[in-house]
Design an enzyme around this catalytic site. Structure first.
Site, PDB file in Angstrom:
ATOM      1  N   GLU A 166      39.354  77.805 136.596  1.00 38.10           N
ATOM      2  CA  GLU A 166      39.880  76.607 135.928  1.00 38.10           C
ATOM      3  C   GLU A 166      40.049  75.424 136.883  1.00 38.10           C
ATOM      4  O   GLU A 166      41.165  74.943 137.114  1.00 38.10           O
ATOM      5  CB  GLU A 166      41.215  76.932 135.245  1.00 38.10           C
ATOM      6  CG  GLU A 166      41.094  78.009 134.188  1.00 38.10           C
ATOM      7  CD  GLU A 166      42.397  78.238 133.415  1.00 38.10           C
ATOM      8  OE1 GLU A 166      43.420  77.623 133.767  1.00 38.10           O
ATOM      9  OE2 GLU A 166      42.373  79.026 132.460  1.00 38.10           O
ATOM     10  N   GLU A 351      39.198  84.906 130.200  1.00 40.37           N
ATOM     11  CA  GLU A 351      40.619  84.945 129.833  1.00 40.37           C
ATOM     12  C   GLU A 351      40.774  84.605 128.353  1.00 40.37           C
ATOM     13  O   GLU A 351      40.167  83.656 127.865  1.00 40.37           O
ATOM     14  CB  GLU A 351      41.447  83.888 130.586  1.00 40.37           C
ATOM     15  CG  GLU A 351      41.785  84.228 131.999  1.00 40.37           C
ATOM     16  CD  GLU A 351      42.633  83.159 132.681  1.00 40.37           C
ATOM     17  OE1 GLU A 351      43.455  82.502 132.003  1.00 40.37           O
ATOM     18  OE2 GLU A 351      42.443  82.993 133.892  1.00 40.37           O
TER      19      GLU A 351
HETATM   20  O1  IFM Z   1      48.415  82.266 133.454  1.00 41.73           O
HETATM   21  C1  IFM Z   1      47.358  81.376 133.272  1.00 41.73           C
HETATM   22  C2  IFM Z   1      46.209  81.685 134.219  1.00 41.73           C
HETATM   23  O2  IFM Z   1      46.605  81.714 135.542  1.00 41.73           O
HETATM   24  C3  IFM Z   1      45.129  80.642 134.082  1.00 41.73           C
HETATM   25  N1  IFM Z   1      44.748  80.467 132.693  1.00 41.73           N
HETATM   26  C4  IFM Z   1      45.792  80.317 131.714  1.00 41.73           C
HETATM   27  C5  IFM Z   1      46.830  81.413 131.861  1.00 41.73           C
HETATM   28  C6  IFM Z   1      47.942  81.252 130.799  1.00 41.73           C
HETATM   29  O3  IFM Z   1      48.565  80.020 130.927  1.00 41.73           O
END
Ligand code: IFM
Length: 446
Positions: A166, A351
């Site tokens: 990210e 994710e």
């Molecule tokens: O916890 C975070 C992760 O580190 C990066 N993506 C989003 C998740 C939830 O906010």
């Protein structure tokens, strides 16, 4: 009720990140990271929480791998903490830091779990921040040297590498909104960071190819569905720009096409570093897969009173504990969009998951809402596969409740409950349900 079957060899996994779970941030010769420094600065994190202990995974990794094995997890995406390996970010190597990941990887392989390594998930060595961090152009070299060292030492066992997690959040949440480390609020820095992250990513991919080791390399990008609130021309354009700015195009257009997204670049040109165009040929470099992170979505409307004319609205759907609307169709939109726009060799959902208010009752956590959330998103992922997306795996965020950045320990995303007082792990109903999805390789939608 319909039952959808996933392709054979589909990688069902879970994801975590070093600072969020490991604890022991300075153990065995590690240097401090910007997150260590940020959490120890009063007023930055909910309740003054820090990652000093977190899930104590640094010391309990064996039990955590055994837990994953017991759930039938096939892939584990975790990140490596840069300052454990290079305490000052560059120069001297700390073998004891590397040894932790060596042991973890061996343990995973013994358990039949495929490691997916994220090289950078936000814990920059503090020493590098002191010389400009991501705003310093030299970071492309610091990062690729660090990555190259990992390829040399771990590349015999790790076959999937993710350069950055990210990068949007590092640039904007860390350098414009000031909510994440290093806590800056400067738009010029934020765009310099975007550009340097792309340069660093590209240099690391180059180093990976030069090593000539077997394996695949990609990048993980955050996404938030940005649908126009109406078919009005202005809403359509605003939604397009919001998508280009917030989602995968900001990074994948440069990587695949050697250009920043067209509509967006006119608007933000003034914030870009001088002579940025000279780097674009070098940034453009083939990768093997794209990692998509997806949680939520909004509607977009043009409003001249708002910065860049951008106003986001709710769909009117239920929300998670983060206040994020549950919009599973957005996952399909992102997957389809990536496949159509760039045709990557492979795509992974790196994710997806949700925070809810979990309570332990008689030693159990009945997190029905999380099961519903995951079921709906799995169904959209399946739809994307049916429609031609080369989706190869799905990593649920996250294995166990952990340090949720500025929210500290107040938000629980895990499919396993963490009791922070005792470090007991309790598999939630969603964890049991997920284990069943994995063993059946299918999902039943109600
Ligand atoms: O916890 C975070 C992760 O580190 C990066 N993506 C989003 C998740 C939830 O906010």
């Amino acid at each position: 009720m319909t039952n959808v079957k996933f392709p054979k060899d589909f990688i069902w996994g879970v994801a975590t990140a070093s600072y969020q779970i490991e604890g022991s941030p300075l153990a065995d010769g590690a240097g401090p990271s910007i997150w260590h420094r940020f959490t120890h600065t009063p007023g930055t994190i909910h309740d003054g929480d820090t990652g000093d202990v977190a899930c104590d995974h640094y010391r309990r990794y064996r039990e955590d791998v055994a837990l994953m094995k017991s759930l039938g997890i096939k892939g584990y995406r975790f990140s490596i903490s840069w300052p454990r390996i290079f305490p000052k970010g560059k120069g001297r190597i700390n073998e004891r830091g590397l040894a932790f990941y060596d042991r973890l990887i061996d343990e995973l392989l013994k358990a039949g779990i495929t490691p997916f390594v994220t090289i950078y998930h936000w814990d920059l060595p503090a020493a590098l921040q002191d010389i400009g961090g991501w705003t310093n152009r030299d970071i492309a070299y610091w990062f690729s040297d660090y990555a190259d060292y990992l390829f040399q030492r771990l590349g015999d066992r790790v076959k999937h590498w993710i350069t950055l997690n990210e990068p949007w959040a590092t640039a904007f949440v860390g350098h414009l909104f000031g909510e994440h480390a290093p806590g800056m609020k400067d738009i010029f820095s934020a765009f310099a960071v975007v550009h340097n992250e792309l340069r660093a990513h590209s240099k690391a991919v180059e180093a990976f190819r030069d090593e000539n080791i077997e394996g695949k390399i990609g990048i993980t990008l955050s996404n938030h569905s940005m649908k126009p609130a109406s078919q009005n021309e202005k809403d359509l354009t605003t939604a397009r720009v919001a998508h280009e700015f917030t989602n995968y195009p900001l990074f994948l257009d440069p990587i695949y096409k050697g250009l920043y997204p067209e509509t967006l670049s006119h608007i933000v040109e003034e914030y870009m570093p001088k002579d940025y165009l000279q780097d674009m040929d070098e940034i453009k470099r083939p990768i093997d897969f794209v990692g998509i992170n997806y949680y939520s979505g909004s509607l977009v409307r043009f409003n001249p009173e708002k910065p860049f004319g951008l106003e986001t609205l709710d769909h009117g759907l239920p929300k998670t504990e983060m206040g994020w609307e549950i919009y599973p169709e957005g996952l399909y939109e992102m997957l389809k969009g990536v496949q159509e726009d760039y045709d990557p060799g492979e795509v992974f959902i790196t994710e997806n998951g949700a925070a809810f208010k979990d309570v332990v009752e008689d030693g159990q956590v009945h997190d029905r809402e999380r099961i519903d959330y995951l079921r709906a998103h799995f169904t959209q992922a399946h739809r994307a596969i049916k429609d031609g997306v080369r989706l190869r795996g799905y990593f649920v965020w996250t294995l166990m409740d952990n340090f949720e950045w500025a929210y500290g320990y107040s938000k629980r995303f895990g499919i396993v409950y963490t009791d922070y007082k005792t470090q007991e792990r309790i598999v939630k109903d969603s964890g049991k349900w997920y284990a069943n999805v994995i063993s059946e390789n299918s999902v039943t939608s109600e």
